[in-house]
Write a protein that holds these residues in place. Structure first.
Motif, PDB file in Angstrom:
ATOM      1  N   LEU A 181       0.836  -1.208   0.000  1.00  0.00           N
ATOM      2  CA  LEU A 181       0.000   0.000   0.000  1.00  0.00           C
ATOM      3  C   LEU A 181       0.866   1.251   0.000  1.00  0.00           C
ATOM      4  O   LEU A 181       1.639   1.487   0.938  1.00  0.00           O
ATOM      5  N   ALA A 182       0.729   2.048  -1.059  1.00  0.00           N
ATOM      6  CA  ALA A 182       1.544   3.254  -1.209  1.00  0.00           C
ATOM      7  C   ALA A 182       0.732   4.360  -1.869  1.00  0.00           C
ATOM      8  O   ALA A 182       1.229   5.090  -2.715  1.00  0.00           O
ATOM      9  N   ALA A 183      -0.543   4.459  -1.490  1.00  0.00           N
ATOM     10  CA  ALA A 183      -1.415   5.450  -2.137  1.00  0.00           C
ATOM     11  C   ALA A 183      -1.789   6.596  -1.207  1.00  0.00           C
ATOM     12  O   ALA A 183      -2.707   7.350  -1.492  1.00  0.00           O
ATOM     13  N   GLY A 184      -1.075   6.730  -0.083  1.00  0.00           N
ATOM     14  CA  GLY A 184      -1.387   7.794   0.868  1.00  0.00           C
ATOM     15  C   GLY A 184      -0.777   9.125   0.452  1.00  0.00           C
ATOM     16  O   GLY A 184       0.046   9.197  -0.460  1.00  0.00           O
ATOM     17  N   GLU A 185      -1.162  10.183   1.152  1.00  0.00           N
ATOM     18  CA  GLU A 185      -0.663  11.535   0.852  1.00  0.00           C
ATOM     19  C   GLU A 185       0.466  11.954   1.783  1.00  0.00           C
ATOM     20  O   GLU A 185       1.073  13.007   1.609  1.00  0.00           O
ATOM     21  N   GLY A 186       0.716  11.164   2.817  1.00  0.00           N
ATOM     22  CA  GLY A 186       1.829  11.465   3.715  1.00  0.00           C
ATOM     23  C   GLY A 186       1.727  12.831   4.373  1.00  0.00           C
ATOM     24  O   GLY A 186       2.730  13.529   4.528  1.00  0.00           O
ATOM     25  N   VAL A 187       0.549  13.201   4.783  1.00  0.00           N
ATOM     26  CA  VAL A 187       0.326  14.546   5.337  1.00  0.00           C
ATOM     27  C   VAL A 187       1.229  14.787   6.548  1.00  0.00           C
ATOM     28  O   VAL A 187       1.899  15.824   6.638  1.00  0.00           O
ATOM     29  N   ARG A 188       1.317  13.815   7.449  1.00  0.00           N
ATOM     30  CA  ARG A 188       2.101  14.015   8.686  1.00  0.00           C
ATOM     31  C   ARG A 188       3.596  14.047   8.438  1.00  0.00           C
ATOM     32  O   ARG A 188       4.364  14.555   9.248  1.00  0.00           O
TER      33      ARG A 188
ATOM     34  N   LYS B 198       5.642  10.322   1.244  1.00  0.00           N
ATOM     35  CA  LYS B 198       6.916   9.728   1.707  1.00  0.00           C
ATOM     36  C   LYS B 198       7.338   8.507   0.900  1.00  0.00           C
ATOM     37  O   LYS B 198       8.519   8.226   0.743  1.00  0.00           O
TER      38      LYS B 198
ATOM     39  N   GLY C 289      -7.347   4.382  -3.285  1.00  0.00           N
ATOM     40  CA  GLY C 289      -8.564   5.143  -3.004  1.00  0.00           C
ATOM     41  C   GLY C 289      -8.318   6.210  -1.957  1.00  0.00           C
ATOM     42  O   GLY C 289      -7.177   6.471  -1.555  1.00  0.00           O
TER      43      GLY C 289
ATOM     44  N   THR D  96      -9.137   6.268   1.228  1.00  0.00           N
ATOM     45  CA  THR D  96      -8.703   5.786   2.549  1.00  0.00           C
ATOM     46  C   THR D  96      -7.820   4.550   2.359  1.00  0.00           C
ATOM     47  O   THR D  96      -7.852   3.915   1.287  1.00  0.00           O
TER      48      THR D  96
ATOM     49  N   SER E 273      -7.816   1.610  -0.580  1.00  0.00           N
ATOM     50  CA  SER E 273      -6.602   1.213  -1.316  1.00  0.00           C
ATOM     51  C   SER E 273      -6.358  -0.290  -1.183  1.00  0.00           C
ATOM     52  O   SER E 273      -6.013  -0.961  -2.158  1.00  0.00           O
TER      53      SER E 273
ATOM     54  N   ALA F 275       3.838   0.465   2.553  1.00  0.00           N
ATOM     55  CA  ALA F 275       5.123   0.911   1.998  1.00  0.00           C
ATOM     56  C   ALA F 275       5.884   1.749   3.027  1.00  0.00           C
ATOM     57  O   ALA F 275       7.101   1.885   2.953  1.00  0.00           O
TER      58      ALA F 275
ATOM     59  N   LYS G 163       6.168   2.241  11.773  1.00  0.00           N
ATOM     60  CA  LYS G 163       5.720   2.942  10.562  1.00  0.00           C
ATOM     61  C   LYS G 163       6.343   4.332  10.491  1.00  0.00           C
ATOM     62  O   LYS G 163       6.309   5.086  11.464  1.00  0.00           O
TER      63      LYS G 163
HETATM   64  N1  CTP Z   1      -2.258   4.378   2.213  1.00  0.00           N
HETATM   65  C1  CTP Z   1      -2.873   4.053   1.002  1.00  0.00           C
HETATM   66  N2  CTP Z   1      -4.014   4.717   0.631  1.00  0.00           N
HETATM   67  C2  CTP Z   1      -4.553   5.675   1.406  1.00  0.00           C
HETATM   68  C3  CTP Z   1      -3.954   6.004   2.652  1.00  0.00           C
HETATM   69  C4  CTP Z   1      -2.795   5.324   3.028  1.00  0.00           C
HETATM   70  O1  CTP Z   1      -2.381   3.178   0.302  1.00  0.00           O
HETATM   71  N3  CTP Z   1      -5.643   6.312   0.981  1.00  0.00           N
HETATM   72  C5  CTP Z   1      -0.999   3.713   2.579  1.00  0.00           C
HETATM   73  C6  CTP Z   1       0.159   4.682   2.781  1.00  0.00           C
HETATM   74  O2  CTP Z   1       0.767   5.005   1.521  1.00  0.00           O
HETATM   75  C7  CTP Z   1       1.050   3.964   3.744  1.00  0.00           C
HETATM   76  C8  CTP Z   1       0.105   3.054   4.510  1.00  0.00           C
HETATM   77  O3  CTP Z   1      -1.144   3.074   3.812  1.00  0.00           O
HETATM   78  O4  CTP Z   1       2.037   3.173   3.099  1.00  0.00           O
HETATM   79  C9  CTP Z   1      -0.066   3.511   5.961  1.00  0.00           C
HETATM   80  O5  CTP Z   1      -0.654   4.801   5.989  1.00  0.00           O
HETATM   81  P1  CTP Z   1       0.002   6.097   6.664  1.00  0.00           P
HETATM   82  O6  CTP Z   1       1.299   5.752   7.297  1.00  0.00           O
HETATM   83  O7  CTP Z   1      -1.058   6.777   7.425  1.00  0.00           O
HETATM   84  O8  CTP Z   1       0.423   6.963   5.357  1.00  0.00           O
HETATM   85  P2  CTP Z   1      -0.302   8.241   4.776  1.00  0.00           P
HETATM   86  O9  CTP Z   1      -1.785   8.062   4.836  1.00  0.00           O
HETATM   87  O10 CTP Z   1       0.307   8.499   3.450  1.00  0.00           O
HETATM   88  O11 CTP Z   1       0.188   9.372   5.772  1.00  0.00           O
HETATM   89  P3  CTP Z   1      -0.725  10.461   6.556  1.00  0.00           P
HETATM   90  O12 CTP Z   1      -1.771   9.677   7.307  1.00  0.00           O
HETATM   91  O13 CTP Z   1       0.233  11.191   7.422  1.00  0.00           O
HETATM   92  O14 CTP Z   1      -1.334  11.327   5.474  1.00  0.00           O
END
Ligand code: CTP
Ligand code: MG
Length: 243
Positions: free
Chosen positions: A18-25, A30, A88, A90, A94, A114, A218
């Protein structure tokens, strides 16, 4: 057909990365930051594939990164069946996209973040072995801090302390019998599950808990990201005798 060719075409054990997050924090996506020429997500994929039985990989990325990620993976020449799909809004959505893209031959699924590129082969094998016994398994660590539940709607008001000895901090990779995972995801109506085993628990199935790893925490904050990229670069340099 040689066994390795067979495995590449019809892998029985597959990973969803899973690598579809926005990495806000962490201050941005990332998973695409690079160390020693490779993105964090490629480092995480290579880490999973150190376990030989994992012969299929679905990588889930933001919709605008599908093609660049396909090119990155091609360059890494990973020795396995692979597919890149769009995620997606969330983590749960994803995961769903990744699970939907698994090959028909797949019987055992490992779902991994990821953002955890340091999972060791021993940890991955431990989780897979437990899933083969129980149908589903997660790695987890003891909790050392006291954990406080807050009053609903009031972040400054303590409600009660939770019993620490019974709490665990859950990690990935999490492993599942594919049929069971697909069944639970088909029944799930909410989209806010923070991991995959919680979906399986929601529908009453057993999940075995095995020991996690400190190094597998993580990557969440900018500082953790900087430290991780340094560590990955250091390991690659040592491996290639550049130190
Ligand atoms: N992830 C994803 N799809 C999303 C949200 C998260 O595939 N819509 C993935 C992230 O890329 C990450 C993993 O789930 O590898 C764990 O999520 P997290 O560490 O919370 O990453 P992010 O959501 O990217 O970071 P943040 O919550 O800070 O925005
Ligand atoms: Mg997140």
């Amino acid at each position: 057909m040689r066994a390795s060719t067979q495995a590449r075409r019809a892998p029985k054990t597959c990973a969803v990365l899973l690598a579809a997050g926005e990495g806000v924090r962490s201050g941005g996506r990332k998973q695409f930051r690079r160390a020693h020429g490779r993105s964090l997500l490629v480092h995480a994929a290579v880490g999973l594939l150190r376990v030989r039985e994992i012969r299929g990989l679905v990588v889930v990325v933001p919709v605008d990164r599908v093609e660049p990620t396909e090119r990155d993976l091609e360059q890494a020449a990973l020795p396995c069946w692979q597919r890149v799909v769009a995620g997606g809004a969330t983590r749960h959505l994803s995961s769903r996209a990744g699970i939907d893209a698994l090959p028909d031959s797949c019987e055992w699924v490992l779902v991994h973040d990821a953002a955890r590129p340091f999972a060791s082969p021993e940890l991955i094998r431990r989780v897979l072995r437990a899933a083969r016994r129980a149908g589903a398994a997660v790695p987890a660590l003891d909790v050392h801090d006291s954990i406080l539940l807050l009053e609903a709607g009031n972040a400054a008001q303590a409600s009660r302390y939770l019993p620490r000895a019974r709490l665990r901090a859950v990690q990935t990779p999490q492993a599942f019998a594919r049929d069971r995972l697909v069944d639970c995801f088909a029944r799930a109506r909410r989209h806010d599950f923070t991991d995959d085993a919680s979906v399986v628990r929601r529908y009453g199935y057993e999940v075995e808990v095995v020991g996690g790893e400190d190094a597998n925490r993580k990557i969440t904050t900018p500082e953790q990201l900087r430290t991780a990229l340094r560590e990955l670069a250091r390991r690659e340099k040592t491996k290639h005798g550049e130190d």
